[in-house]
Design an enzyme around this catalytic site. Structure first.
Site, PDB file in Angstrom:
ATOM      1  N   TYR A  78       0.858  -1.286   0.100  1.00  0.00           N
ATOM      2  CA  TYR A  78       0.031   0.071   0.153  1.00  0.00           C
ATOM      3  C   TYR A  78       0.725   1.214   0.154  1.00  0.00           C
ATOM      4  O   TYR A  78       0.437   2.149  -0.633  1.00  0.00           O
ATOM      5  CB  TYR A  78      -0.891   0.055   1.189  1.00  0.00           C
ATOM      6  CG  TYR A  78      -2.361  -0.922   0.627  1.00  0.00           C
ATOM      7  CD1 TYR A  78      -3.153  -0.234  -0.148  1.00  0.00           C
ATOM      8  CD2 TYR A  78      -2.181  -2.027   1.245  1.00  0.00           C
ATOM      9  CE1 TYR A  78      -4.305  -1.238  -0.435  1.00  0.00           C
ATOM     10  CE2 TYR A  78      -3.293  -3.084   0.761  1.00  0.00           C
ATOM     11  CZ  TYR A  78      -4.331  -2.369  -0.037  1.00  0.00           C
ATOM     12  OH  TYR A  78      -5.334  -3.088  -0.396  1.00  0.00           O
ATOM     13  N   GLN A 112     -15.498   2.118  -7.721  1.00  0.00           N
ATOM     14  CA  GLN A 112     -14.729   1.036  -6.611  1.00  0.00           C
ATOM     15  C   GLN A 112     -13.238   1.410  -6.506  1.00  0.00           C
ATOM     16  O   GLN A 112     -12.614   0.752  -5.860  1.00  0.00           O
ATOM     17  CB  GLN A 112     -14.958  -0.186  -7.575  1.00  0.00           C
ATOM     18  CG  GLN A 112     -16.099  -0.905  -7.925  1.00  0.00           C
ATOM     19  CD  GLN A 112     -15.955  -1.993  -9.047  1.00  0.00           C
ATOM     20  OE1 GLN A 112     -15.655  -3.078  -8.858  1.00  0.00           O
ATOM     21  NE2 GLN A 112     -16.377  -1.359 -10.587  1.00  0.00           N
ATOM     22  N   HIS A 130     -15.223   0.648  -2.234  1.00  0.00           N
ATOM     23  CA  HIS A 130     -14.116   0.291  -1.624  1.00  0.00           C
ATOM     24  C   HIS A 130     -13.233   1.093  -0.804  1.00  0.00           C
ATOM     25  O   HIS A 130     -11.819   0.687  -0.732  1.00  0.00           O
ATOM     26  CB  HIS A 130     -13.423  -0.613  -2.803  1.00  0.00           C
ATOM     27  CG  HIS A 130     -14.146  -1.362  -3.541  1.00  0.00           C
ATOM     28  ND1 HIS A 130     -13.800  -2.103  -4.741  1.00  0.00           N
ATOM     29  CD2 HIS A 130     -15.321  -2.084  -3.204  1.00  0.00           C
ATOM     30  CE1 HIS A 130     -14.653  -2.968  -5.136  1.00  0.00           C
ATOM     31  NE2 HIS A 130     -15.834  -2.940  -4.211  1.00  0.00           N
ATOM     32  N   CYS A 138      -7.764   1.820  12.422  1.00  0.00           N
ATOM     33  CA  CYS A 138      -7.313   0.805  13.224  1.00  0.00           C
ATOM     34  C   CYS A 138      -8.137  -0.486  12.755  1.00  0.00           C
ATOM     35  O   CYS A 138      -9.293  -0.475  12.546  1.00  0.00           O
ATOM     36  CB  CYS A 138      -7.565   1.460  14.872  1.00  0.00           C
ATOM     37  SG  CYS A 138      -7.188  -0.171  15.956  1.00  0.00           S
ATOM     38  N   CYS A 161      -5.304   2.344  20.771  1.00  0.00           N
ATOM     39  CA  CYS A 161      -5.598   1.286  21.505  1.00  0.00           C
ATOM     40  C   CYS A 161      -4.409   0.071  21.356  1.00  0.00           C
ATOM     41  O   CYS A 161      -4.220  -0.956  21.592  1.00  0.00           O
ATOM     42  CB  CYS A 161      -6.641   0.427  20.966  1.00  0.00           C
ATOM     43  SG  CYS A 161      -6.646  -0.493  19.213  1.00  0.00           S
TER      44      CYS A 161
END
Ligand code: BJW
Ligand code: ZN
Length: 257
Positions: A78, A112, A130, A138, A161
């Site tokens: 990514y 998309q 998407h 998270c 967290c």
């Protein structure tokens, strides 16, 4: 541009003029786009020759299982996608769809794509089925932040967290965002024409939208380099590059030229 298998063969007019006639009389228009609409901006598509990353299929990395097994590799993928988006601009197809949105009486742009290029071209209220590559979230709690903040670390953690952050995109087997799915449902129910651009039409639920709209009486116009499973539902298919066809089509619709 090649003539599609469609009504146009019977009527004797070309697919572009036939499509323009359908769009002009429709007024309530839904558009569904896929990776092909951004290809001419230099964004790789998923399937086909451009869809590989270090020899792996992009779609195999876009899964919760891949993230559980090797989150660093998925983050690498990514980050690479983000770098590819750096300096990428909308193309003439994105701008033509923004102009169509200003012209139509009712208009829904469902994409998309996660690249944000429709919004960058001036389209408003884009329905991002998407998710978005511009945001991280998270995997456990509701924390979200801009991707640029998250992607500085190889394996970013949630400041609230402590679990892992992940790109706020939708992977295979995951539910689509509820608001986007509801908006797409309204588009399918409310449109009298659906324009489907640059998608291979193999990923559910988007791949069913054209057939659902057609069953409710909408006309379907498809623009793609090649026939897809959606071509069967299409009244008119125009085969060629969306960055060239969309400006011609929208010009014919809005200016008659
Ligand atoms: C041009 C052009 C130019 C090129 N001009 N044209 C069996 C097993 C497991 C799952 C399933 C299964 N059967 C069905 C499923 C469901 C699954 C699915 O559909 N799988 C099939 C592949 C089999 N779907 C899902 O899992 C979805 N979720 C779901 O169904 O949830 C149900 C649920 C409910 C409740 C609880 C839990 C679950 C989620 C799907 C998410 C898809 N995600 C990805 C990655 C997004 C993140 C990222 O970007 O990394 O989305 S996968 C990838 O495919 C991406 C795309 O948006 C999507 C569609 O691809 P697209 O846009 O069509 O691109 P390409 O590359 O395929 O095609 C490009 C086209 O452009 C080609 O046709 C070219 O010819 C054309 N073209 N240049 C015009 N210049
Ligand atoms: Zn968290």
């Amino acid at each position: 541009m090649h003539e599609g298998r469609s009504e146009t063969a019977r009527s004797g007019i070309g697919p572009l003029a036939a499509a323009a006639g359908l769009v002009r009389t429709a007024r309530n228009i839904a558009v569904l786009t896929g990776a092909g609409v951004s290809a001419e901006s230099g964004v790789p598509t998923f399937r086909g020759a451009g869809g590989l990353w270090r020899g792996r299929r992009a779609e195999d990395l876009a899964t919760p299982l891949a993230f559980r097994r090797d989150p660093e590799q998925v983050w690498d993928f990514y980050r690479w996608r983000m770098e590819r988006l750096d300096g990428v601009e909308p193309n003439a197809g994105h701008f033509a769809l923004a102009a169509l949105g200003r012209w139509a009486e009712r208009f829904w742009l469902i994409t998309q794509n996660v690249d944000g290029l429709h919004t960058a071209a001036g389209s408003r209220e884009v329905i991002e089925l998407h998710g978005s590559l511009r945001t991280a979230r998270c995997r456990t709690c509701p924390y979200r932040c801009p991707m640029l903040e998250a992607s500085t670390s190889p394996l970013p953690e949630c400041p609230r967290c402590g679990d892992l952050l992940r790109p706020a995109v939708v992977w295979f087997g995951e539910a689509l965002p509820e608001d986007a799915l509801a908006a797409a449902g309204q588009a399918i129910a409310g449109c009298s024409l659906m324009l489907v651009v640059g998608t291979s039409g193999v990923v559910e639920p988007a791949s069913s939208f054209a057939a659902l709209a057609r069953r409710r009486g909408a006309r379907i116009v498809e623009i793609n380099l090649e026939p897809t499973p959606i071509s069967r539902a299409a009244n008119v298919s125009i085969f060629g590059r969306s960055g060239e066809i969309l400006p011609d089509l929208v010009g014919l619709v809005t200016r008659g030229s």
